[in-house]
Structures are given as structure tokens and as C-alpha cells.
Design a protein around this motif. Sequence first.
Motif, short mmCIF file in Angstrom:
data_model
loop_
_atom_site.label_atom_id
_atom_site.label_comp_id
_atom_site.label_asym_id
_atom_site.label_seq_id
_atom_site.Cartn_x
_atom_site.Cartn_y
_atom_site.Cartn_z
N ALA A 52 60.29 159.53 -71.74
CA ALA A 52 59.79 160.91 -71.78
C ALA A 52 58.53 160.74 -71.28
CB ALA A 52 59.86 161.48 -73.08
N GLU A 53 58.19 161.86 -70.28
CA GLU A 53 56.73 161.93 -69.80
C GLU A 53 55.55 162.01 -70.93
OE1 GLU A 53 54.35 164.56 -66.44
OE2 GLU A 53 56.58 164.55 -66.20
N ILE A 100 65.09 170.52 -74.97
CA ILE A 100 63.76 170.07 -75.20
C ILE A 100 63.82 168.78 -74.01
CG2 ILE A 100 61.89 168.89 -76.40
CD1 ILE A 100 62.67 170.75 -78.69
N LEU A 101 64.71 167.80 -74.37
CA LEU A 101 64.33 166.55 -73.56
C LEU A 101 64.98 166.66 -72.15
CD1 LEU A 101 63.20 163.69 -74.44
CD2 LEU A 101 65.57 163.09 -74.86
N TRP A 102 65.84 167.20 -71.98
CA TRP A 102 66.65 167.12 -70.68
C TRP A 102 66.67 168.69 -69.91
CZ3 TRP A 102 70.13 164.55 -74.41
CH2 TRP A 102 69.91 163.25 -74.27
N GLY A 103 66.11 169.41 -70.57
CA GLY A 103 65.69 170.82 -69.75
C GLY A 103 65.21 170.54 -68.47
N PRO A 104 65.52 171.48 -67.27
CA PRO A 104 65.04 171.40 -66.02
C PRO A 104 63.29 171.74 -66.11
CG PRO A 104 66.32 173.17 -66.11
CD PRO A 104 66.58 172.46 -67.34
N ARG A 105 62.66 170.86 -65.52
CA ARG A 105 61.10 171.31 -65.41
C ARG A 105 60.58 171.28 -63.99
NH1 ARG A 105 61.99 169.09 -70.25
NH2 ARG A 105 61.08 170.48 -71.88
N PRO A 106 59.67 171.95 -63.60
CA PRO A 106 59.12 171.90 -62.29
C PRO A 106 58.53 170.76 -62.07
CG PRO A 106 57.96 173.52 -63.71
CD PRO A 106 59.12 172.94 -64.40
N ALA A 107 58.58 170.12 -60.86
CA ALA A 107 58.03 168.87 -60.43
C ALA A 107 56.73 168.64 -60.45
CB ALA A 107 58.55 168.20 -59.09
#
Length: 107
Positions: A52-53, A100-107
Motif C-alpha cells: 500500500a502506498e 479502501i485498499l483497492w478502490g480506484p484512485r487518481p494517479a
Amino acid sequence: MTAIAYLCAAIAEIAGCFAFWAWLRLDKSPWWIAPGIASLCLFAYLLTLVDAEHAGRAYAAYGAVYIAAAIGWLWVVESAKPDRWDLIGAAICLLGSAVILWGPRPA
């Protein structure tokens, strides 16, 4: 790898906390503290293996795995069968963890 790290971390955390529970609530020997501390250290290390980031996101997602594992502990170790509300609650938490963990997020 994430699921395995979370599952192992949950077992280590629950075992570590249970060691203190056993000592303080079940009148077990204070010697239960030593493996409890070791187990809690293992728990902390295992969370660092999650891909995770951000730590906060990894910890938030882990919370649901902990809840589900605690329900499993209740059943397997404490011999108290979970009711449907325990299972439904754990399932809702796991779904939230996945978001929370795998939801799409902007790069």
C-alpha cells in the motif's frame, strides 16, 4: 501477498492481545506476557509487508480483517459460535476494507 500478510497479522495481534487477556482476566501466569509481546511485534512487522502506498490506508483496510479474524477466534479458540449479526458485520467490514485498499484512485 496482501491477504496473507493481513491474515497472519490478525492472528498475531489477536494472540498477543489474548495473552494479556489471559494473564489479567483469566488468572494465567505473568509468563503469558512474553509470548504476547513477541506476537504483537510480529503483528507490527507483518503489516509492513502490505503493498500500500500509505500506512494509514493499509491500517484502515487491515481493521476489517482483524474483525473477521476476531470472530474466527471467538468460534475456534473460545468455542462461542458467532451469530448471524457477527457474520454480517464482519462481511460488511471486509467489503469496506476492499473498497479502501483497492478502490480506484487518481494517479
